[in-house]
Design an enzyme around this catalytic site. Structure first.
Site, mmCIF file in Angstrom:
data_model
loop_
_atom_site.group_PDB
_atom_site.id
_atom_site.type_symbol
_atom_site.label_atom_id
_atom_site.label_comp_id
_atom_site.label_asym_id
_atom_site.label_seq_id
_atom_site.Cartn_x
_atom_site.Cartn_y
_atom_site.Cartn_z
ATOM 1 N N ASP A 1 60.411 50.796 38.175
ATOM 2 C CA ASP A 1 60.631 51.070 36.746
ATOM 3 C C ASP A 1 61.181 52.497 36.593
ATOM 4 O OD1 ASP A 1 60.493 50.404 34.038
ATOM 5 O OD2 ASP A 1 58.385 50.991 33.824
ATOM 6 N N GLY B 1 54.243 52.590 24.924
ATOM 7 C CA GLY B 1 52.909 52.897 24.394
ATOM 8 C C GLY B 1 52.644 52.078 23.144
ATOM 9 N N ASN C 1 59.206 43.942 29.249
ATOM 10 C CA ASN C 1 58.322 44.898 29.945
ATOM 11 C C ASN C 1 56.999 45.102 29.219
ATOM 12 O OD1 ASN C 1 60.582 45.330 31.499
ATOM 13 N ND2 ASN C 1 60.652 47.529 31.178
ATOM 14 N N THR D 1 51.474 49.199 28.880
ATOM 15 C CA THR D 1 50.267 49.714 28.202
ATOM 16 C C THR D 1 49.200 48.627 28.039
ATOM 17 O OG1 THR D 1 51.642 51.334 27.076
ATOM 18 C CG2 THR D 1 49.486 50.905 26.105
HETATM 19 P P1 13P Z 1 54.732 49.396 27.058
HETATM 20 O O1 13P Z 1 53.915 50.417 27.792
HETATM 21 O O2 13P Z 1 54.908 49.724 25.613
HETATM 22 O O3 13P Z 1 54.207 48.022 27.267
HETATM 23 O O4 13P Z 1 56.208 49.458 27.672
HETATM 24 C C1 13P Z 1 56.405 49.092 29.005
HETATM 25 C C2 13P Z 1 57.756 49.441 29.492
HETATM 26 O O5 13P Z 1 58.739 49.342 28.792
HETATM 27 C C3 13P Z 1 57.874 49.877 30.898
HETATM 28 O O6 13P Z 1 59.138 50.380 31.213
#
Ligand code: 13P
Length: 286
Positions: free
Chosen positions: A82, A180, A229, A232
């Site tokens: 990522d 987040g 994705n 969080t």
């Molecule tokens: P979140 O933490 O909001 O689920 O986003 C995850 C993300 O986009 C990782 O690249």
């Protein structure tokens, strides 16, 4: 090992309009729980590792842990890095067995981003790997990478030109999404997803999945967000279920690590499975 390339997984999902969940793993337990959910739901899955997690374990140890767990399942899995701005980590992971990377060069100007992303695509191809590209920061800090400032959107022409010139397999647009928990209801530029998919034919990656509604996910997936994705929600599920268990352990003065692990595993598995059902990836694997 039932590994599938990012391209194969996403092209199928784009054609059939479902979302392949891309969950950020943080250790063996979260990996095991997500793979258990993928088996339960018969869903393809992308396991993502942040640069922070790669550095915490060391690339070799993390790869060995994850692949030992992947070896035990019979659903297709993609192993993806990522948000990575660091070319040396990209090279190390591609050489070390990851088959997909997000080269996050949004802090470079677009011309330099095009130049370097083109090199990363060529490098990935030499290893049989695939690349997600990014020209705009996604708001919010993810494992130490990114910023809380709202990101600046590039024009559709600039984004399409980036995709065509670099040959990336997937693109992460800024559409009002944020990493987040959302502090206010996001105003999503869903039309941008439709425009990008129509102009390029490649799948989009939806970042900042935690906190979006089922309707928002399904609308964006229908428009071409084939990679979705979630980080969080996995971290919170892992840590809050742990906290809940530890409070009870303290109250009862009963300390049994295997029950602690099982409790967390069940919570993360449930969180992952719920997302697979919303994204329509459940039941896609025979
Ligand atoms: P979140 O933490 O909001 O689920 O986003 C995850 C993300 O986009 C990782 O690249």
């Amino acid at each position: 090992m039932p590994v599938v390339s990012l391209k194969e997984a996403l092209d199928h999902a784009l054609a059939e309009r479902y979302g392949v969940p891309a969950f950020n793993i943080v250790n063996d337990l979260t990996t095991e729980a997500i793979l258990a959910a993928a088996m339960q739901e018969r869903s393809p899955v992308i396991l993502q590792t942040s640069v922070k997690t790669v550095k915490m374990y060391g690339r070799r140890q993390l790869f060995d842990i994850v692949t030992t767990l992947i070896d035990a399942v019979d659903v297709p899995v993609t192993l993806h890095v990522d948000h990575c701005p660091d070319r040396s980590v990209i090279s190390d992971c591609l050489a070390g067995g990851w088959n997909s990377v997000l080269f996050d060069a949004h802090e470079l100007d677009v011309a330099e981003n095009v130049r370097q992303t083109t090199e990363v695509v060529a490098e990935a191809r030499r290893h049989g790997g695939h690349v997600e590209g990014e020209i705009e920061g996604i708001q919010g800090v993810e494992d130490g990478i990114g910023s809380d400032e709202a990101s600046e959107q590039q024009s559709l022409e600039v984004a399409v030109d980036f995709i065509e010139r670099t040959g990336v397999d997937c693109f992460a647009p800024a559409i009002g999404n944020a990493h987040g928990q959302y502090k206010a209801a996001p105003q999503l530029d869903h039309q941008r997803v439709s425009d990008l998919v129509e102009a390029t034919g490649i799948p989009m990656a939806l970042h900042g999945g935690t906190g979006l509604s089922a309707e928002q996910f399904q609308d964006l997936i229908a428009r071409g967000c084939a990679k979705v994705n979630i980080s969080t929600a996995i971290k919170e599920s892992y840590m809050k279920s742990g906290l809940e268990f530890l409070k009870e352990a303290e109250a009862k003065d009963k300390w049994d690590p295997p029950s602690f692990f099982r409790h967390q595993l069940a919570a993360v598995q449930q969180t992952a499975a719920e997302h697979m059902r919303i994204f329509g990836s459940s039941g896609r694997v025979a």
